[in-house]
Motif scaffolding. Structure first.
Motif, PDB file in Angstrom:
ATOM      1  N   LEU A   1       6.589  22.733  -2.301  1.00  0.00           N
ATOM      2  CA  LEU A   1       5.824  21.720  -1.583  1.00  0.00           C
ATOM      3  C   LEU A   1       6.684  20.480  -1.446  1.00  0.00           C
ATOM      4  CD1 LEU A   1       2.222  21.788  -3.165  1.00  0.00           C
ATOM      5  CD2 LEU A   1       2.831  22.432  -0.820  1.00  0.00           C
ATOM      6  N   ARG A   2       6.403  19.714  -0.414  1.00  0.00           N
ATOM      7  CA  ARG A   2       7.086  18.434  -0.230  1.00  0.00           C
ATOM      8  C   ARG A   2       6.032  17.347  -0.133  1.00  0.00           C
ATOM      9  NH1 ARG A   2      10.220  15.935   4.965  1.00  0.00           N
ATOM     10  NH2 ARG A   2      11.919  14.846   3.896  1.00  0.00           N
ATOM     11  N   LEU A   3       6.047  16.450  -1.113  1.00  0.00           N
ATOM     12  CA  LEU A   3       5.152  15.305  -1.102  1.00  0.00           C
ATOM     13  C   LEU A   3       5.828  14.121  -0.423  1.00  0.00           C
ATOM     14  CD1 LEU A   3       3.721  15.442  -4.742  1.00  0.00           C
ATOM     15  CD2 LEU A   3       2.968  16.689  -2.700  1.00  0.00           C
ATOM     16  N   SER A   4       5.013  13.314   0.250  1.00  0.00           N
ATOM     17  CA  SER A   4       5.528  12.110   0.892  1.00  0.00           C
ATOM     18  C   SER A   4       4.685  10.913   0.493  1.00  0.00           C
ATOM     19  CB  SER A   4       5.499  12.274   2.416  1.00  0.00           C
ATOM     20  OG  SER A   4       6.347  13.339   2.819  1.00  0.00           O
ATOM     21  N   CYS A   5       5.352   9.785   0.341  1.00  0.00           N
ATOM     22  CA  CYS A   5       4.681   8.528   0.009  1.00  0.00           C
ATOM     23  C   CYS A   5       5.078   7.497   1.051  1.00  0.00           C
ATOM     24  CB  CYS A   5       5.091   8.070  -1.386  1.00  0.00           C
ATOM     25  SG  CYS A   5       4.499   6.414  -1.814  1.00  0.00           S
ATOM     26  N   ALA A   6       4.148   7.135   1.908  1.00  0.00           N
ATOM     27  CA  ALA A   6       4.393   6.122   2.924  1.00  0.00           C
ATOM     28  C   ALA A   6       4.135   4.750   2.324  1.00  0.00           C
ATOM     29  CB  ALA A   6       3.495   6.359   4.130  1.00  0.00           C
ATOM     30  N   VAL A   7       5.131   3.878   2.394  1.00  0.00           N
ATOM     31  CA  VAL A   7       5.057   2.537   1.815  1.00  0.00           C
ATOM     32  C   VAL A   7       4.852   1.530   2.930  1.00  0.00           C
ATOM     33  CG1 VAL A   7       6.215   0.853   0.338  1.00  0.00           C
ATOM     34  CG2 VAL A   7       6.627   3.308   0.002  1.00  0.00           C
ATOM     35  N   SER A   8       4.001   0.541   2.691  1.00  0.00           N
ATOM     36  CA  SER A   8       3.608  -0.389   3.754  1.00  0.00           C
ATOM     37  C   SER A   8       4.605  -1.513   3.980  1.00  0.00           C
ATOM     38  CB  SER A   8       2.229  -0.991   3.442  1.00  0.00           C
ATOM     39  OG  SER A   8       2.277  -1.760   2.260  1.00  0.00           O
TER      40      SER A   8
ATOM     41  N   TYR B   1       0.933  10.932  -8.069  1.00  0.00           N
ATOM     42  CA  TYR B   1       0.769   9.564  -7.613  1.00  0.00           C
ATOM     43  C   TYR B   1       2.129   8.938  -7.309  1.00  0.00           C
ATOM     44  CZ  TYR B   1      -3.902   9.898  -9.716  1.00  0.00           C
ATOM     45  OH  TYR B   1      -5.170  10.267 -10.047  1.00  0.00           O
ATOM     46  N   CYS B   2       2.159   8.152  -6.250  1.00  0.00           N
ATOM     47  CA  CYS B   2       3.328   7.345  -5.935  1.00  0.00           C
ATOM     48  C   CYS B   2       3.151   5.967  -6.582  1.00  0.00           C
ATOM     49  CB  CYS B   2       3.440   7.205  -4.419  1.00  0.00           C
ATOM     50  SG  CYS B   2       4.918   6.361  -3.846  1.00  0.00           S
ATOM     51  N   ASN B   3       4.252   5.405  -7.055  1.00  0.00           N
ATOM     52  CA  ASN B   3       4.187   4.123  -7.757  1.00  0.00           C
ATOM     53  C   ASN B   3       5.304   3.194  -7.368  1.00  0.00           C
ATOM     54  OD1 ASN B   3       5.603   2.767 -10.422  1.00  0.00           O
ATOM     55  ND2 ASN B   3       3.423   2.292 -10.236  1.00  0.00           N
ATOM     56  N   TYR B   4       4.955   1.918  -7.218  1.00  0.00           N
ATOM     57  CA  TYR B   4       5.931   0.847  -7.057  1.00  0.00           C
ATOM     58  C   TYR B   4       5.414  -0.359  -7.824  1.00  0.00           C
ATOM     59  CZ  TYR B   4       8.317  -3.142  -5.030  1.00  0.00           C
ATOM     60  OH  TYR B   4       9.011  -4.313  -4.858  1.00  0.00           O
ATOM     61  N   ILE B   5       6.067  -0.728  -8.892  1.00  0.00           N
ATOM     62  CA  ILE B   5       5.674  -1.807  -9.813  1.00  0.00           C
ATOM     63  C   ILE B   5       4.224  -1.535 -10.256  1.00  0.00           C
ATOM     64  CG2 ILE B   5       5.630  -4.283 -10.201  1.00  0.00           C
ATOM     65  CD1 ILE B   5       7.403  -4.688  -7.833  1.00  0.00           C
ATOM     66  N   SER B   6       3.288  -2.395  -9.877  1.00  0.00           N
ATOM     67  CA  SER B   6       1.901  -2.211 -10.293  1.00  0.00           C
ATOM     68  C   SER B   6       1.053  -1.553  -9.213  1.00  0.00           C
ATOM     69  CB  SER B   6       1.282  -3.555 -10.646  1.00  0.00           C
ATOM     70  OG  SER B   6       1.305  -4.417  -9.526  1.00  0.00           O
ATOM     71  N   HIS B   7       1.702  -1.109  -8.145  1.00  0.00           N
ATOM     72  CA  HIS B   7       0.981  -0.521  -7.020  1.00  0.00           C
ATOM     73  C   HIS B   7       0.980   0.998  -7.136  1.00  0.00           C
ATOM     74  CE1 HIS B   7       1.159  -4.491  -5.193  1.00  0.00           C
ATOM     75  NE2 HIS B   7       2.453  -4.500  -5.443  1.00  0.00           N
ATOM     76  N   TRP B   8      -0.191   1.569  -6.894  1.00  0.00           N
ATOM     77  CA  TRP B   8      -0.373   3.015  -6.965  1.00  0.00           C
ATOM     78  C   TRP B   8      -1.042   3.530  -5.691  1.00  0.00           C
ATOM     79  CZ3 TRP B   8       1.436   5.823 -11.102  1.00  0.00           C
ATOM     80  CH2 TRP B   8       1.774   5.102 -12.243  1.00  0.00           C
TER      81      TRP B   8
ATOM     82  N   GLN C   1       0.843  -1.199   0.000  1.00  0.00           N
ATOM     83  CA  GLN C   1       0.000   0.000   0.000  1.00  0.00           C
ATOM     84  C   GLN C   1       0.874   1.242   0.000  1.00  0.00           C
ATOM     85  OE1 GLN C   1      -2.666  -0.446   3.348  1.00  0.00           O
ATOM     86  NE2 GLN C   1      -4.098  -1.668   2.138  1.00  0.00           N
ATOM     87  N   LEU C   2       0.449   2.219  -0.763  1.00  0.00           N
ATOM     88  CA  LEU C   2       1.154   3.488  -0.881  1.00  0.00           C
ATOM     89  C   LEU C   2       0.196   4.602  -0.515  1.00  0.00           C
ATOM     90  CD1 LEU C   2       2.686   2.806  -4.421  1.00  0.00           C
ATOM     91  CD2 LEU C   2       3.772   2.351  -2.226  1.00  0.00           C
ATOM     92  N   VAL C   3       0.612   5.484   0.374  1.00  0.00           N
ATOM     93  CA  VAL C   3      -0.257   6.584   0.803  1.00  0.00           C
ATOM     94  C   VAL C   3       0.491   7.898   0.636  1.00  0.00           C
ATOM     95  CG1 VAL C   3      -1.585   7.583   2.687  1.00  0.00           C
ATOM     96  CG2 VAL C   3      -1.427   5.085   2.457  1.00  0.00           C
TER      97      VAL C   3
END
Length: 111
Positions: free
Chosen positions: A18-25, A94-101, A3-5
């Motif tokens: 601005l600073r964007l953050s993507c929390a990865v599970s 959007y944050c992305n990791y492989i097929s996860h958005w 999960q990516l938030v």
């Protein structure tokens, strides 16, 4: 399931930051190719920046010198520092990791 938030979007004036953050599970220590994309109204989703575990970082030409992507390993978070923002940077990011958005975060640059 990863999960990516995303967080950190908002309204900013041209020239602002601005600073964007993507929390990865999961741990980001050894995952490859985590990146940020954006999609403006009526346009295709496009790559903004991507970072790999080998230390490779790629940026879209339109953001080079203004945006910086980084990993904060202790918090399993990927950041996107955006400086000298322009109205054309307005989009959902959007944050992305492989097929996860992630769900996306709105960035609006306007005076």
């Amino acid at each position: 399931q990863v999960q990516l938030v995303e967080s950190g979007g908002g309204l900013v004036q041209p020239g602002g930051s601005l600073r964007l953050s993507c929390a990865v599970s999961r741990s980001i220590f050894n995952i490859d190719a985590v990146g940020w994309y954006r999609q403006a109204p009526g346009r295709h989703r496009e790559l903004v920046a991507v970072t790999t575990t080998r230390g490779n970082i790629n940026y879209a030409d339109s953001v080079k010198g203004r945006f910086t992507i980084s990993r904060e390993y202790a918090k399993n978070t990927v950041h996107l520092q955006m400086n000298s923002l322009k109205p054309e940077d307005t989009a959902v990011y959007y944050c992305n990791y492989i097929s996860h958005w992630g769900q996306g975060t709105q960035v609006t640059v306007s005076s």
